[in-house]
Design a protein around this motif. Structure first.
Motif, PDB file in Angstrom:
ATOM      1  N   UNK A 169      28.221 -50.851 -15.234  1.00 42.64           N
ATOM      2  CA  UNK A 169      28.429 -49.412 -15.404  1.00 42.64           C
ATOM      3  C   UNK A 169      29.812 -49.080 -15.958  1.00 42.64           C
ATOM      4  N   UNK A 170      30.622 -50.100 -16.262  1.00 45.14           N
ATOM      5  CA  UNK A 170      31.972 -49.891 -16.805  1.00 45.14           C
ATOM      6  C   UNK A 170      31.942 -50.114 -18.316  1.00 45.14           C
ATOM      7  N   UNK A 171      32.412 -49.132 -19.072  1.00 40.80           N
ATOM      8  CA  UNK A 171      32.364 -49.211 -20.533  1.00 40.80           C
ATOM      9  C   UNK A 171      33.728 -48.863 -21.122  1.00 40.80           C
ATOM     10  N   UNK A 172      33.979 -49.375 -22.330  1.00 46.09           N
ATOM     11  CA  UNK A 172      35.211 -49.035 -23.048  1.00 46.09           C
ATOM     12  C   UNK A 172      35.169 -47.580 -23.475  1.00 46.09           C
ATOM     13  N   UNK A 177      39.200 -46.075 -27.471  1.00 41.16           N
ATOM     14  CA  UNK A 177      38.809 -47.456 -27.749  1.00 41.16           C
ATOM     15  C   UNK A 177      39.511 -48.451 -26.814  1.00 41.16           C
ATOM     16  N   UNK A 178      39.726 -48.014 -25.565  1.00 34.35           N
ATOM     17  CA  UNK A 178      40.298 -48.918 -24.563  1.00 34.35           C
ATOM     18  C   UNK A 178      41.806 -48.923 -24.502  1.00 34.35           C
ATOM     19  N   UNK A 179      42.467 -48.184 -25.401  1.00 35.02           N
ATOM     20  CA  UNK A 179      43.934 -48.204 -25.428  1.00 35.02           C
ATOM     21  C   UNK A 179      44.532 -47.403 -24.274  1.00 35.02           C
ATOM     22  N   UNK A 180      43.834 -46.397 -23.803  1.00 32.80           N
ATOM     23  CA  UNK A 180      44.358 -45.558 -22.727  1.00 32.80           C
ATOM     24  C   UNK A 180      45.174 -44.384 -23.228  1.00 32.80           C
ATOM     25  N   UNK A 181      45.420 -44.329 -24.526  1.00 34.72           N
ATOM     26  CA  UNK A 181      46.191 -43.223 -25.087  1.00 34.72           C
ATOM     27  C   UNK A 181      45.614 -42.868 -26.463  1.00 34.72           C
ATOM     28  N   UNK A 208      35.437 -45.933 -19.130  1.00 33.22           N
ATOM     29  CA  UNK A 208      34.649 -44.841 -18.563  1.00 33.22           C
ATOM     30  C   UNK A 208      33.520 -45.455 -17.741  1.00 33.22           C
ATOM     31  N   UNK A 209      33.075 -44.702 -16.765  1.00 32.60           N
ATOM     32  CA  UNK A 209      32.059 -45.204 -15.836  1.00 32.60           C
ATOM     33  C   UNK A 209      30.797 -44.354 -15.978  1.00 32.60           C
ATOM     34  N   UNK A 210      29.669 -45.026 -16.178  1.00 34.29           N
ATOM     35  CA  UNK A 210      28.404 -44.310 -16.342  1.00 34.29           C
ATOM     36  C   UNK A 210      27.745 -44.006 -15.007  1.00 34.29           C
TER      37      UNK A 210
END
Length: 380
Positions: A169-172, A177-181, A208-210
């Motif tokens: 359930x954890x996705x980029x 795109x995973x950078x956080x900023x 992000x969590x689905x």
């Protein structure tokens, strides 16, 4: 026309610290910036900027203090170059010795663009925390264990801190795109400026969590109240701290918790006065015992101990009781106890007591009192 002294320009003394120089610059820059419609003054603002560029730089300041304005004019430099020429406001030092010009301008621009550091998406250790605890004087002398109740945030046992029902359930984050900023462009006084901001979609985690964990509702942690035991070592002094590992603020992205520092505050004692590892105590003593000498049981932090009072003890005399102080926290070596003697004279005497004192006085080899001897030796 001679230039104004840089220190006078900023309104600070020559002994001013860098913090004082920065504070003065921020205050004056807000007031005289050309975009301030009420008090803006372009010429004055340039002088302020020039003075700050020199005085905040340690090397430039030392040169200025020794040679004055001539040092920079001869060197062909122009620290006060017009920041409104040449495009892009090149006269400003954006490092600014820690001065964020966006903070200065925000008061009359209605905001500003602040460049943020890149957000780390990896595990981050939590901040350390501190709490103060009062203990009794004798507990600090002998040491003891205490129990503290804490409200803590612990990693969720169900999801291991991920906040998701399962790993699938954890996705980029699709936005960063995973950078956080994310990079943001805004128009400002300086033209188009690009800054980095925390991604609003993932709050900087890069993920992000689905389907969120039902136990912690996707937070990755749960709040709970716990009791912890803390050992107070013998000899601890007021203001010293005890570290409790892992009981500070929670970590982020699966990082470890910070530590908790318990600062000890010791309540004063009615009799004992601690100075370092030494103990000071005031003891009342009858004037007859001071004259003849005696032995008394003196309280110490470890119980009563016999102290010999020598004959002829004077008011205010201090006697040392070696090794009767507080044991050092690290070496275990005890300090000493100092006994301050307060000689007490009776305020009322019976006839028999008065007669005995008169006999004592008459039996003295010299009938002169201490005051008579003082007056005799006194010379104008």
């Amino acid at each position: 026309m001679a230039k104004q002294d840089y220190y006078e320009t900023l309104g600070v003394k020559k002994s001013a610290t860098k913090d004082e120089i920065k504070s003065a610059y921020r205050r004056l820059a807000k007031k005289y910036h050309p975009d301030n419609k009420e008090t803006g003054d372009e010429a004055r603002f340039k002088q302020i900027q020039e003075a700050y560029d020199i005085l905040y730089d340690d090397q430039k300041r030392a040169t200025y203090d020794q040679f004055g304005h001539a040092a920079f004019e001869q060197a062909g430099t122009n620290p006060g170059a017009n920041p409104f020429q040449g495009g892009g406001f090149s006269g400003f030092d954006f490092g600014g010795g820690g001065v964020d010009l966006n903070d200065i301008f925000s008061s009359f621009f209605g905001g500003g663009t602040r460049r943020t550091q890149r957000t780390s998406t990896g595990p981050q250790r939590g901040q350390d925390a501190i709490m103060r605890v009062k203990i009794d004087f004798m507990d600090a002398v002998n040491g003891r264990d205490i129990t503290l109740s804490l409200n803590v945030e612990e990693t969720c046992a169900s999801c291991g801190g991920s906040g998701a029902r399962s790993a699938s359930d954890i996705h980029t984050c699709p936005q960063c795109h995973g950078a956080g900023y994310v990079k943001v462009q805004r128009r400002s006084l300086f033209g188009v400026m690009e800054s980095q901001e925390v991604c609003p979609n993932c709050a900087g985690s890069g993920k992000v969590i689905s389907d969120k964990c039902p136990n912690c509702s996707g937070k990755g942690y749960v709040k709970k109240k716990v009791d912890i035991n803390v050992h107070i070592p013998a000899g601890i002094n007021s203001g010293q701290q005890i570290r409790v590992q892992g009981r500070g603020e929670r970590g982020r992205n699966g990082g470890p918790n910070g530590d908790l520092y318990v600062e000890i505050i010791i309540k004063p004692h009615a009799t004992f006065n601690r100075q370092g590892n030494d103990i000071h105590i005031e003891i009342p003593l009858d004037f007859v015992d001071a004259c003849l000498g005696t032995k008394i049981d003196v309280p110490t932090v470890y119980g009563e101990t016999i102290l010999t009072i020598p004959a002829g003890t004077q008011p205010g005399q201090i006697l040392r009781m070696k090794g009767q102080g507080i044991k050092d926290l690290r070496t275990g070596r005890p300090g000493d106890q100092y006994v301050h003697l307060s000689i007490k004279t009776p305020t009322s005497l019976s006839k028999e007591q008065k007669d005995l004192l008169i006999q004592f006085k008459n039996a003295s080899k010299s009938n002169q009192s201490f005051f008579d001897k003082f007056k005799k030796a006194f010379r104008r």
